[in-house]
Scaffold this active site. Sequence first.
Site, PDB file in Angstrom:
ATOM      1  N   HIS A  24       0.855  -1.187   0.000  1.00  0.00           N
ATOM      2  CA  HIS A  24       0.000   0.000   0.000  1.00  0.00           C
ATOM      3  C   HIS A  24       0.894   1.241   0.000  1.00  0.00           C
ATOM      4  O   HIS A  24       2.105   1.135  -0.172  1.00  0.00           O
ATOM      5  CB  HIS A  24      -0.979  -0.029   1.180  1.00  0.00           C
ATOM      6  CG  HIS A  24      -0.332  -0.259   2.510  1.00  0.00           C
ATOM      7  ND1 HIS A  24       0.054   0.765   3.323  1.00  0.00           N
ATOM      8  CD2 HIS A  24       0.032  -1.407   3.147  1.00  0.00           C
ATOM      9  CE1 HIS A  24       0.608   0.274   4.426  1.00  0.00           C
ATOM     10  NE2 HIS A  24       0.608  -1.050   4.338  1.00  0.00           N
ATOM     11  N   ALA A  25       0.318   2.411   0.161  1.00  0.00           N
ATOM     12  CA  ALA A  25       1.028   3.680  -0.049  1.00  0.00           C
ATOM     13  C   ALA A  25       2.311   3.836   0.770  1.00  0.00           C
ATOM     14  O   ALA A  25       3.354   4.207   0.223  1.00  0.00           O
ATOM     15  CB  ALA A  25       0.090   4.851   0.219  1.00  0.00           C
TER      16      ALA A  25
END
Length: 85
Positions: free
Chosen positions: A15-16
């Site tokens: 994820h980010a």
Amino acid sequence: MKTFNYTIKDELGIHARPAGLLVKEAKKFESKITLEGNGKSAEAGKLLAIMGMGLKQGAELTVTAEGPDEDAAIAAMQAFLESNL
């Protein structure tokens, strides 16, 4: 050219936050670092490309480094993935 495989262990996948950290790590090297998984490929220095791969927990990731510092790059990527994902 050096290559290794890694299975994503993080329950959220890539994820980010870890993707951003991965990009920072990859940009430390001259070698071209490529990630392959889910039938997609991305250059490790490109955040949106990594996010677009959609790698979830259990996904198999192949990391390839090619260039003058490929040994150090592949070792750093392997250490990063094992400690963060």
